[in-house]
Design a protein around this motif. Structure first.
Motif, PDB file in Angstrom:
ATOM      1  N   VAL A 124       0.839  -1.204   0.000  1.00 45.15           N
ATOM      2  CA  VAL A 124       0.000   0.000   0.000  1.00 45.15           C
ATOM      3  C   VAL A 124       0.872   1.251   0.000  1.00 45.15           C
ATOM      4  CG1 VAL A 124      -1.924  -1.159   1.145  1.00 45.15           C
ATOM      5  CG2 VAL A 124      -0.201   0.022   2.534  1.00 45.15           C
ATOM      6  N   ARG A 125       0.333   2.317  -0.531  1.00 42.54           N
ATOM      7  CA  ARG A 125       1.097   3.561  -0.617  1.00 42.54           C
ATOM      8  C   ARG A 125       1.211   4.263   0.718  1.00 42.54           C
ATOM      9  NH1 ARG A 125      -1.772   5.638  -6.269  1.00 42.54           N
ATOM     10  NH2 ARG A 125      -0.790   4.076  -7.614  1.00 42.54           N
ATOM     11  N   ASP A 126       0.209   4.132   1.562  1.00 41.81           N
ATOM     12  CA  ASP A 126       0.195   4.815   2.856  1.00 41.81           C
ATOM     13  C   ASP A 126      -0.295   3.815   3.908  1.00 41.81           C
ATOM     14  OD1 ASP A 126      -0.406   6.394   5.129  1.00 41.81           O
ATOM     15  OD2 ASP A 126      -0.809   8.148   3.879  1.00 41.81           O
ATOM     16  N   VAL A 127       0.635   3.242   4.661  1.00 37.00           N
ATOM     17  CA  VAL A 127       0.287   2.213   5.641  1.00 37.00           C
ATOM     18  C   VAL A 127      -0.594   2.788   6.745  1.00 37.00           C
ATOM     19  CG1 VAL A 127       1.190   0.575   7.326  1.00 37.00           C
ATOM     20  CG2 VAL A 127       2.399   0.921   5.170  1.00 37.00           C
ATOM     21  N   ARG A 128      -0.235   3.959   7.251  1.00 37.54           N
ATOM     22  CA  ARG A 128      -0.994   4.557   8.363  1.00 37.54           C
ATOM     23  C   ARG A 128      -2.440   4.839   7.958  1.00 37.54           C
ATOM     24  NH1 ARG A 128       1.448   9.758  11.355  1.00 37.54           N
ATOM     25  NH2 ARG A 128       3.089   8.203  11.700  1.00 37.54           N
ATOM     26  N   ARG A 129      -2.609   5.425   6.794  1.00 35.54           N
ATOM     27  CA  ARG A 129      -3.966   5.741   6.342  1.00 35.54           C
ATOM     28  C   ARG A 129      -4.763   4.468   6.066  1.00 35.54           C
ATOM     29  NH1 ARG A 129      -5.397   9.710   1.209  1.00 35.54           N
ATOM     30  NH2 ARG A 129      -7.672   9.445   1.272  1.00 35.54           N
ATOM     31  N   SER A 130      -4.112   3.445   5.511  1.00 39.59           N
ATOM     32  CA  SER A 130      -4.794   2.186   5.229  1.00 39.59           C
ATOM     33  C   SER A 130      -5.301   1.535   6.508  1.00 39.59           C
ATOM     34  CB  SER A 130      -3.844   1.231   4.501  1.00 39.59           C
ATOM     35  OG  SER A 130      -3.435   1.766   3.262  1.00 39.59           O
ATOM     36  N   LEU A 131      -4.471   1.513   7.540  1.00 38.98           N
ATOM     37  CA  LEU A 131      -4.883   0.911   8.807  1.00 38.98           C
ATOM     38  C   LEU A 131      -5.958   1.753   9.494  1.00 38.98           C
ATOM     39  CD1 LEU A 131      -1.418  -0.351  10.007  1.00 38.98           C
ATOM     40  CD2 LEU A 131      -3.418  -1.779   9.542  1.00 38.98           C
ATOM     41  N   ALA A 132      -5.900   3.059   9.317  1.00 34.91           N
ATOM     42  CA  ALA A 132      -6.959   3.909   9.861  1.00 34.91           C
ATOM     43  C   ALA A 132      -8.295   3.595   9.197  1.00 34.91           C
ATOM     44  CB  ALA A 132      -6.603   5.386   9.671  1.00 34.91           C
ATOM     45  N   GLU A 133      -8.263   3.328   7.905  1.00 39.77           N
ATOM     46  CA  GLU A 133      -9.476   2.955   7.189  1.00 39.77           C
ATOM     47  C   GLU A 133     -10.013   1.606   7.676  1.00 39.77           C
ATOM     48  OE1 GLU A 133     -11.426   4.347   4.000  1.00 39.77           O
ATOM     49  OE2 GLU A 133     -11.118   5.493   5.822  1.00 39.77           O
ATOM     50  N   ILE A 134      -9.114   0.660   7.883  1.00 39.94           N
ATOM     51  CA  ILE A 134      -9.540  -0.646   8.397  1.00 39.94           C
ATOM     52  C   ILE A 134     -10.177  -0.488   9.773  1.00 39.94           C
ATOM     53  CG2 ILE A 134      -8.734  -2.908   9.170  1.00 39.94           C
ATOM     54  CD1 ILE A 134      -6.576  -2.708   6.969  1.00 39.94           C
ATOM     55  N   ARG A 135      -9.565   0.305  10.613  1.00 39.27           N
ATOM     56  CA  ARG A 135     -10.137   0.551  11.945  1.00 39.27           C
ATOM     57  C   ARG A 135     -11.520   1.200  11.827  1.00 39.27           C
ATOM     58  NH1 ARG A 135      -8.004   1.814  17.459  1.00 39.27           N
ATOM     59  NH2 ARG A 135      -9.456   3.301  18.381  1.00 39.27           N
ATOM     60  N   ARG A 136     -11.660   2.105  10.866  1.00 34.28           N
ATOM     61  CA  ARG A 136     -12.940   2.794  10.680  1.00 34.28           C
ATOM     62  C   ARG A 136     -14.066   1.836  10.333  1.00 34.28           C
ATOM     63  NH1 ARG A 136     -15.839   4.261   6.348  1.00 34.28           N
ATOM     64  NH2 ARG A 136     -14.197   3.744   4.836  1.00 34.28           N
ATOM     65  N   VAL A 137     -13.794   0.869   9.452  1.00 31.73           N
ATOM     66  CA  VAL A 137     -14.874   0.014   8.955  1.00 31.73           C
ATOM     67  C   VAL A 137     -15.162  -1.183   9.865  1.00 31.73           C
ATOM     68  CG1 VAL A 137     -14.343   0.726   6.610  1.00 31.73           C
ATOM     69  CG2 VAL A 137     -13.425  -1.441   7.465  1.00 31.73           C
ATOM     70  N   LEU A 138     -14.269  -1.452  10.810  1.00 30.33           N
ATOM     71  CA  LEU A 138     -14.497  -2.542  11.761  1.00 30.33           C
ATOM     72  C   LEU A 138     -15.397  -2.080  12.897  1.00 30.33           C
ATOM     73  CD1 LEU A 138     -11.073  -4.345  12.333  1.00 30.33           C
ATOM     74  CD2 LEU A 138     -13.163  -5.332  11.385  1.00 30.33           C
ATOM     75  N   ARG A 139     -16.281  -2.947  13.331  1.00 30.01           N
ATOM     76  CA  ARG A 139     -17.056  -2.649  14.535  1.00 30.01           C
ATOM     77  C   ARG A 139     -16.129  -2.705  15.740  1.00 30.01           C
ATOM     78  NH1 ARG A 139     -17.323  -7.062  17.503  1.00 30.01           N
ATOM     79  NH2 ARG A 139     -17.353  -9.136  16.543  1.00 30.01           N
TER      80      ARG A 139
END
Length: 232
Positions: A124-139
């Protein structure tokens, strides 16, 4: 099974030559490098709605247990996405293959019970942003299952990885970086790592820059837990 249209505007990720090579190499590596067994362990025990980020050519699909009600599979590269659509047709569970990137997941907040990343955070181009997105979509309380390349333990190989990552390796391998610290990035994003173990792919033979991997489970803390807040 709902399969969304894989055509649309120009893809954010476009590596057709590497995608064709990866599709051939990854199928062979399922048995020769023992990756099929790793995928089975990675996905064991999952249930509910799952989002898989960077689904590639869909090799995980056959390993999801029947307790999973739906998989939304995100894949930004068109060639791989088309192969994933074919793999979804033979999966034993509903799989919805969707174009999109890890940095901007096209789904609503807190709508998944689990997320899966499998040899994805290295590209991924931006690891921090990608993980933030994963955290966002998880309950809250949802799981993050991860199987990722990591920095090697010994200095010589770690130095080799750094040189490769700074030169030609990402250009030849669809953006792969061999020396990223996946576990540290996951913890920095506010997840609690519940278990993890280092593995070598392949287990024997010549050691490659991509051989050092980590397999584990992390969780998004609930509101009642004191989990570490994500770093900004």
């Amino acid at each position: 099974m709902r399969l969304r249209n894989t055509k649309g505007p120009k893809d954010a990720v476009h590596h057709p030559a590497f995608a064709r090579y990866y599709a051939r190499m990854s199928v062979a590596a399922e048995t020769t490098a023992g990756i099929a067994a790793v995928r089975a362990e990675l996905l064991s025990g999952l249930s509910g709605r799952v989002i898989e980020i960077g689904a590639g050519n869909g090799l995980n699909f056959g390993h999801y247990p029947t307790t999973v009600s739906e998989v939304v599979a995100i894949e930004p590269e068109r060639t791989l996405r088309q192969l994933a659509v074919r793999a979804a047709l033979g999966a034993g569970i509903p799989v919805d293959v969707v174009p999109g990137t890890a940095e901007a997941l096209p789904v609503r907040d807190e709508t998944f019970d689990a997320a899966v990343v499998s040899l994805v955070l290295c590209t991924v181009r931006d690891v921090r942003r990608s993980l933030a997105e994963i955290r966002r979509v998880l309950r809250p309380g949802g799981e993050l299952r991860f199987f990722e390349h990591v920095r090697a333990d010994d200095r010589a190989m770690a130095a080799t990885q750094r040189v490769l990552d700074r030169t030609f390796w990402p250009l030849l391998t669809g953006g792969c970086h061999t020396s990223r610290d996946a576990r540290a990035a996951i913890e920095a994003a506010g997840f609690v790592v519940e278990r993890q173990r280092g593995i070598r792919i392949p287990e024997g033979g010549v050691r490659l820059p991509t051989s050092a991997c980590v397999l584990g489970v992390a969780r998004r803390p609930t509101a009642a837990e004191p989990g570490r807040p994500p770093r900004r």
